[in-house]
Design a protein around this motif. Structure first.
Motif, PDB file in Angstrom:
ATOM      1  N   ILE A 144       0.825  -1.222   0.000  1.00 17.28           N
ATOM      2  CA  ILE A 144       0.000   0.000   0.000  1.00 17.28           C
ATOM      3  C   ILE A 144       0.857   1.270   0.000  1.00 17.28           C
ATOM      4  CG2 ILE A 144      -1.676   1.312   1.359  1.00 17.28           C
ATOM      5  CD1 ILE A 144      -2.911  -1.363   2.220  1.00 17.28           C
ATOM      6  N   ASN A 145       1.810   1.358   0.936  1.00 22.75           N
ATOM      7  CA  ASN A 145       2.827   2.427   1.018  1.00 22.75           C
ATOM      8  C   ASN A 145       2.318   3.809   1.443  1.00 22.75           C
ATOM      9  OD1 ASN A 145       4.819   0.610   0.327  1.00 22.75           O
ATOM     10  ND2 ASN A 145       4.656   1.035  -1.851  1.00 22.75           N
ATOM     11  N   LYS A 149      11.305   2.924  -0.207  1.00 21.48           N
ATOM     12  CA  LYS A 149      12.583   2.230  -0.012  1.00 21.48           C
ATOM     13  C   LYS A 149      13.219   2.503   1.348  1.00 21.48           C
ATOM     14  CE  LYS A 149      13.696   1.857  -4.890  1.00 21.48           C
ATOM     15  NZ  LYS A 149      14.646   2.126  -5.977  1.00 21.48           N
ATOM     16  N   GLY A 150      12.462   2.270   2.384  1.00 21.05           N
ATOM     17  CA  GLY A 150      13.019   2.356   3.733  1.00 21.05           C
ATOM     18  C   GLY A 150      12.858   3.703   4.398  1.00 21.05           C
ATOM     19  N   GLU A 151      12.477   4.721   3.650  1.00 23.17           N
ATOM     20  CA  GLU A 151      12.272   6.054   4.204  1.00 23.17           C
ATOM     21  C   GLU A 151      10.826   6.484   3.978  1.00 23.17           C
ATOM     22  OE1 GLU A 151      14.604   7.537   5.951  1.00 23.17           O
ATOM     23  OE2 GLU A 151      16.019   5.920   5.510  1.00 23.17           O
ATOM     24  N   ALA A 200      17.954  -0.851   6.813  1.00 20.86           N
ATOM     25  CA  ALA A 200      17.764  -0.550   5.390  1.00 20.86           C
ATOM     26  C   ALA A 200      16.538  -1.276   4.864  1.00 20.86           C
ATOM     27  CB  ALA A 200      19.003  -0.960   4.601  1.00 20.86           C
ATOM     28  N   TYR A 201      16.120  -0.877   3.655  1.00 20.63           N
ATOM     29  CA  TYR A 201      15.036  -1.580   2.977  1.00 20.63           C
ATOM     30  C   TYR A 201      15.672  -2.595   2.044  1.00 20.63           C
ATOM     31  CZ  TYR A 201      10.369  -2.342   1.146  1.00 20.63           C
ATOM     32  OH  TYR A 201       9.172  -2.904   0.825  1.00 20.63           O
ATOM     33  N   ASN A 202      15.406  -3.862   2.258  1.00 26.23           N
ATOM     34  CA  ASN A 202      16.057  -4.948   1.533  1.00 26.23           C
ATOM     35  C   ASN A 202      15.161  -5.453   0.399  1.00 26.23           C
ATOM     36  OD1 ASN A 202      18.559  -6.041   3.414  1.00 26.23           O
ATOM     37  ND2 ASN A 202      16.953  -5.063   4.605  1.00 26.23           N
ATOM     38  N   PHE A 203      15.642  -5.325  -0.846  1.00 31.70           N
ATOM     39  CA  PHE A 203      14.930  -5.830  -2.013  1.00 31.70           C
ATOM     40  C   PHE A 203      15.577  -7.129  -2.484  1.00 31.70           C
ATOM     41  CE2 PHE A 203      12.929  -1.670  -3.231  1.00 31.70           C
ATOM     42  CZ  PHE A 203      11.643  -2.171  -3.306  1.00 31.70           C
ATOM     43  N   PHE A 204      14.759  -8.144  -2.739  1.00 34.44           N
ATOM     44  CA  PHE A 204      15.238  -9.407  -3.301  1.00 34.44           C
ATOM     45  C   PHE A 204      14.425  -9.710  -4.563  1.00 34.44           C
ATOM     46  CE2 PHE A 204      15.968  -9.555   1.223  1.00 34.44           C
ATOM     47  CZ  PHE A 204      17.205 -10.175   1.378  1.00 34.44           C
ATOM     48  N   THR A 205      15.056 -10.386  -5.511  1.00 38.82           N
ATOM     49  CA  THR A 205      14.312 -10.873  -6.679  1.00 38.82           C
ATOM     50  C   THR A 205      14.417 -12.388  -6.731  1.00 38.82           C
ATOM     51  OG1 THR A 205      16.264 -10.557  -8.069  1.00 38.82           O
ATOM     52  CG2 THR A 205      14.614  -8.802  -8.083  1.00 38.82           C
TER      53      THR A 205
END
Length: 599
Positions: free
Chosen positions: A5-6, A23-25, A446-451
């Motif tokens: 949603i964000n 992205k984490g902020e 931090a905001y961790n992105f994975f694919t």
């Protein structure tokens, strides 16, 4: 970008705000009509050809008060409406709130489509008030509305602000005194998880009341001392009063004086622009001292402190067990509020967070953990041969987060690989089965992105429907508590002809909730096809120790003889299951054993 949603909105009694998680902020959007301000006054003005929301509407309040409405959040969930003179129509609190929400959408300059949002509510809002808030969001055009209690939002904002150093395990308080409502919540952090233990609140206490008190208790008496008026307060406060518009001018000036008193020891309120009953022009400057103002609000602040004491006692704590009191809400800018709470409780007041934007910021952090659940047109859905349903926490203070997924489709000779966006983790190429289980290492703070990518035998990418995996290395919340008991009204067998309350969910139980089937013997039979025979199931909110008529009705279910497949004998079992979602939607299912029917 991950499908969360964000967006978070603080729908306040006097001011509202909107924020977005990126992205984490979290970014707070500025008011395009009032440069440099992050909030929107929750005031709506109507003219024949236009609707105005915010500061301009506040200005109209002093010129045409019968066509302008503010502080309507206090009436959410009631049947009351506000008569608007300029359009000769009435507007409900839900409709007015939806106008504020629509205006907040204009703050967003990122090109996003706002179809889902988290909206905050006071922790003491009951089920009807909560659902009214959700309805306002739907009327504003949001397709998905998730509710979040304001003290939890403030806690999330504070905890995630403290990423640079680990927060200690233990208990602390959130003291949220806004423009129109007050909440206090007891928060516990243990092993990186935040939990609400208890709360109290008053939906009719805030800065707007302090403004009223300045006018009623300090300004009007001083006008009457000098000028001739037989009933000035009524003439000002009554909607049909001669000086009603002047009352709103004085309220604005009282609010300005209140703000001045936060930094100075005295403030002046100019009273002018009308005549007394003898034709004398009213023109005076009234000086309000900080000590006068402090004395005025002291009973209210002491009332909030009593609520805190109640929570501390109820949870078998002593003041020394509580780390600090986090001050949130615009009214905590008042120095006396901070000093009085700290002095009486002997618990340090924590003023490290912006009290006016904390709730919106926390709502955005929460929104980043909630998936969008808006149904899309089948024609727009991604058609893939491999479907992946993933499960993981979207906010975590752990060093590693467990990721699980279930795979459907033909997985013959397929492999998968999970990569972290910064290159710090690579699962390597692994054979794809019908399930995936991985521990994903997180970068702290931090905001961790994975694919997750699926490959065939030749390492060609196989298209799937999985979204990018996003995990915020920050604090989440383990559910929201209900503010009051939820009960069923049942027959009192000890007192024939009377009813009593049966507790289903106790105050502070954590949402979502589902009762196991509760069985009762029916105290009367029902004949198939007879419309005069019925079973009435009433769901109420309030103390289970009270009388049914003293509690608030949430809703009821009625089953009539015309709905049943066969006759029901007296004494046969009825089974009731109640569930409540995190956003306070209540569902009730009733099963009649003898008829083998569910309603």
């Amino acid at each position: 970008m991950e499908n969360t949603i964000n967006f978070g909105i603080d729908l306040g009694t006097t001011n509202s705000a909107i924020a977005k998680f990126v992205k984490g902020e979290v970014i707070i959007f500025s008011n395009p009509q009032d440069y440099g301000r992050n909030t929107l006054p929750s005031v709506v003005s109507y003219k024949k050809d236009k609707i105005t929301v915010g500061n301009k509407a506040k200005e109209f309040l002093e010129k045409d008060p019968k066509s302008v409405v503010g502080v309507f959040k206090r009436k959410m969930g009631t049947a009351e409406s506000f008569k608007i003179k300029s359009i000769n129509e009435s507007r409900t609190p839900i409709e007015l709130s939806s106008q504020v929400l629509k205006e907040l959408k204009t703050f967003v300059n990122t090109g996003d489509t706002l179809d889902a949002v988290v909206i905050t509510i006071p922790a003491s809002f009951d089920t009807i008030q909560s659902n009214a808030t959700k309805e306002a969001g739907l009327q504003a055009g949001f397709k998905q509305v998730v509710l979040l209690q304001e003290p939890i939002a403030a806690s999330l904002a504070y905890a995630n602000m403290k990423k640079e150093r680990e927060m200690k395990d233990g208990d602390w308080l959130v003291y949220d005194l806004g423009g129109g409502t007050f909440d206090v919540a007891l928060i516990k952090i243990k092993d990186g998880e935040m939990k609400v233990l208890d709360h109290e609140g008053d939906n009719f206490l805030g800065g707007a009341d302090f403004d009223n008190m300045i006018v009623e208790k300090l300004v009007i008496p001083k006008i009457i001392e000098k000028y001739s008026f037989s009933n000035l307060e009524d003439e000002m406060k009554s909607a049909s009063g001669k000086f009603n518009a002047k009352y709103y001018v004085l309220l604005r000036r009282a609010e300005e004086a209140k703000i001045t008193l936060s930094s100075k020891t005295s403030a002046e309120i100019v009273v002018d622009g009308f005549e007394d009953e003898e034709g004398n022009e009213v023109d005076m400057e009234i000086v309000i001292t900080r000590s006068e103002f402090n004395e005025l609000i002291k009973p209210n602040i002491d009332g909030t402190i009593d609520m805190i004491k109640k929570i501390i006692t109820r949870n078998s704590l002593k003041p020394i067990d509580v780390q600090f009191t986090l001050m949130v809400g615009g009214s905590t800018y008042i120095p006396y509020v901070r000093s009085r709470v700290e002095e009486v409780l002997q618990i340090p007041a924590n003023c490290e967070i912006d009290p006016t934007t904390a709730v919106a910021i926390g709502a955005a952090f929460y929104a980043a953990t909630k998936p969008k659940e808006i149904s899309k047109d089948d024609s727009n859905k991604k058609q893939t041969s491999i479907s992946i349903k993933a499960s993981y926490n979207k906010a975590s203070k752990e060093k590693e987060e467990f990721f699980a997924a279930r795979i459907t489709g033909d997985i013959t000779d397929l492999s998968y690989r999970i990569l972290r966006q910064d290159g710090g983790f690579d699962s390597g190429l692994k054979k794809l089965g019908d399930r995936i289980n991985e521990d994903l290492p997180l970068v702290d703070g931090a905001y961790n992105f994975f694919t997750l990518t699926v490959y065939d035998e030749q390492n060609n990418i196989v298209e799937t429907d999985i979204e990018p995996i996003g995990i915020n290395s920050g604090f989440g919340i383990s559910g929201q508590p209900i503010p009051e008991d939820i009960c069923l009204e049942v027959d009192d067998y000890d007192n024939p002809g009377k009813t009593r309350l049966k507790l289903i969910f106790q105050k502070n139980s954590i949402l979502p909730l589902r009762s196991q089937g509760i069985s009762f013997p029916l105290n009367k039979g029902m004949i198939k096809g007879n419309d005069d025979d019925f079973i009435y199931i009433n769901v109420l909110e309030g103390s289970h120790l009270a009388l049914p008529e003293a509690n608030k009705g949430i809703g009821f279910m009625e089953i009539r003889g015309t709905q049943i497949k066969r006759d029901i004998a007296k004494g046969s079992d009825i089974e009731i299951t109640i569930s409540i979602s995190e956003s306070r939607d209540i569902t009730i299912a009733t099963y009649l054993n003898m008829a083998d029917q569910e309603f």
